[in-house]
Motif scaffolding. Structure first.
Motif, PDB file in Angstrom:
ATOM      1  N   GLU A   1     -83.684  47.209  30.820  1.00 56.75           N
ATOM      2  CA  GLU A   1     -83.792  48.634  30.510  1.00 56.75           C
ATOM      3  C   GLU A   1     -84.748  49.333  31.471  1.00 56.75           C
ATOM      4  O   GLU A   1     -84.474  50.428  31.951  1.00 56.75           O
ATOM      5  CB  GLU A   1     -84.264  48.811  29.066  1.00 56.75           C
TER       6      GLU A   1
ATOM      7  N   SER B   1     -90.138  47.077  24.879  1.00 56.06           N
ATOM      8  CA  SER B   1     -89.330  47.993  24.069  1.00 56.06           C
ATOM      9  C   SER B   1     -89.965  48.253  22.703  1.00 56.06           C
ATOM     10  O   SER B   1     -89.806  49.336  22.141  1.00 56.06           O
ATOM     11  CB  SER B   1     -87.902  47.474  23.917  1.00 56.06           C
TER      12      SER B   1
ATOM     13  N   ASP C   1     -86.559  55.343  31.073  1.00 59.28           N
ATOM     14  CA  ASP C   1     -85.841  54.997  29.860  1.00 59.28           C
ATOM     15  C   ASP C   1     -84.446  55.596  29.971  1.00 59.28           C
ATOM     16  O   ASP C   1     -84.301  56.802  30.093  1.00 59.28           O
ATOM     17  CB  ASP C   1     -86.567  55.594  28.649  1.00 59.28           C
TER      18      ASP C   1
END
Length: 160
Positions: free
Chosen positions: A36, A104, A147
């Motif tokens: 991510e 995360s 993000d």
């Protein structure tokens, strides 16, 4: 960590900023290797070795046109990310602001929203140019959330 609080220089309500040191490089490498995070740092997931990341960070930290901070959560004084002002143009008073919340589990809790104003306060301090001239701090920055779903947007909106 108890009384083993790390060296920090800037305090917020729930986060604090301290120097990014070489002993933090393995943690930073783990963060940028997260899929991510990789999408936003590199534009696609890619694996960076500790040596690659260490060389890049050493180069960035030694440059006169960047400031890097490790972000700590004050609840247990644990590192949760990195923030920076890079491409500092002392004459124009501009810089690029970046923020990376590494794990995360730490994203989406408003911690980044607190980091933005702290870095903005640093950016407004008088800075000394590499040639020795003192100038007023930066007044503009490029903002890029790390993000893919823009959960970091709130932190950038707080910065303005």
């Amino acid at each position: 960590m108890g009384n083993d609080r790390p060296v920090v220089t800037i305090f917020g309500e729930r986060v604090a900023l301290g120097p990014l040191r070489p002993d933090h490089y393995p943690l930073h490498t783990r963060w940028v290797n997260d899929t991510e995070v990789g999408w936003n740092v590199f534009g696609l997931p890619q694996t960076r070795t500790l040596q690659q990341e260490s060389e890049w960070l050493d180069s960035e930290l030694q440059g006169p046109h960047s400031l890097y901070f490790l972000i700590y959560a004050q609840d247990r004084w644990r590192p949760i990310g990195v923030t920076s002002l890079t491409a500092i143009d002392f004459r124009r008073g501009t810089a690029t602001f970046r923020m990376l919340i590494g794990d995360s589990a730490d994203r989406g809790k408003g911690l980044g929203a607190e980091v933005g104003p702290l870095v903005q306060a640093v950016a407004r301090l008088p800075l000394r140019c590499p040639d020795g001239a003192e100038v007023r701090g930066t007044h503009a920055s490029t903002r890029r959330p790390v993000d893919p779903f823009h959960r970091g947007r709130r932190g950038f909106e707080v910065v303005g």
